[in-house]
Design an enzyme around this catalytic site. Structure first.
Site, PDB file in Angstrom:
ATOM      1  CG  HIS A 116      -0.245   0.137   2.581  1.00 50.16           C
ATOM      2  ND1 HIS A 116       0.347   1.156   2.890  1.00 50.16           N
ATOM      3  CD2 HIS A 116      -0.024  -0.826   3.420  1.00 50.16           C
ATOM      4  CE1 HIS A 116       0.850   1.096   4.159  1.00 50.16           C
ATOM      5  NE2 HIS A 116       0.810  -0.467   4.517  1.00 50.16           N
ATOM      6  CD  GLU A 156       1.950  -5.712   8.085  1.00 52.94           C
ATOM      7  OE1 GLU A 156       2.092  -6.768   7.976  1.00 52.94           O
ATOM      8  OE2 GLU A 156       2.558  -4.836   7.745  1.00 52.94           O
TER       9      GLU A 156
END
Length: 201
Positions: A8, A79
């Site tokens: 990201h 994550e």
């Protein structure tokens, strides 16, 4: 089959080096710009499927790159769950726990290295049933974990595979040795201005 791994774009916490697991942070203005800069590169890869972490920063990166309409949420791309270390910096954690290494020690109240390794292996098993080039919008530490497990390394070796924001990496299979997984490309940046305050976590 090939995997295109995209981390990201920039967030406020990637700048400060704070561990960002489940906290829903959006991209900074620069993060949006670097995510849009991915679009021309991704168009060259003939992507056939798009999987994205459920976290906002990954979804925004996918949208700005032009692949949002084709994307599907994949929870296993999330994550690392940092537990009680969420929002904290490694340097501050090590003042309380000298020698702490997330790749070896995990996080209290969060995921252990064994659980992250198992999650990566579970995802890899599903990915290996797919065809074409699969885009994966994920995160810095889980992306490194995925790469380490892709080539058969112990999870702890993921610490040697840092990923920068809005970077492109390619994981593949050696066409001459189909039982051998490879890292074809790692941490490619698109041509873009660098944020003057950018830091690695």
């Amino acid at each position: 089959m090939k995997l295109c791994l995209i981390r990201h774009g920039e967030t406020a916490w990637t700048l400060t080096g704070q561990h960002t697991g489940v906290t829903e942070l959006g991209l900074t203005a620069f993060g949006e710009d670097e995510s849009r800069a991915l679009a021309p590169r991704l168009r060259t890869l003939a992507i056939t499927q798009v999987l994205v972490s459920p976290r906002l920063r990954a979804r925004q990166t996918c949208e700005h790159s032009g692949l949002g309409a084709a994307s599907k949420i994949e929870p296993d791309l999330s994550e690392w769950n940092y537990g009680s270390y969420e929002g904290r910096r490694s340097v501050d954690i090590r003042r309380e726990s000298p020698g702490w290494n997330i790749w070896r020690d995990g996080c209290p109240g969060g995921e252990s290295p064994a659980s992250v390794s198992a999650r990566a292996d579970r995802l890899i098993a599903r990915l290996c049933t797919m065809q074409g080039t699969v885009a994966l919008f994920s995160h810095g530490q889980f992306g490194a974990a995925l790469a380490a497990r892709w080539i058969g390394l112990a999870l702890v070796e993921g610490q040697h595979f840092p990923l920068h924001t809005a970077s492109v990496s390619l994981l593949g299979i050696d066409p001459h040795h189909t039982d051998r997984r490879t890292i074809v490309l790692w941490n490619e940046h698109q041509t873009r201005p660098l944020s003057p305050d950018a830091k690695s976590m």
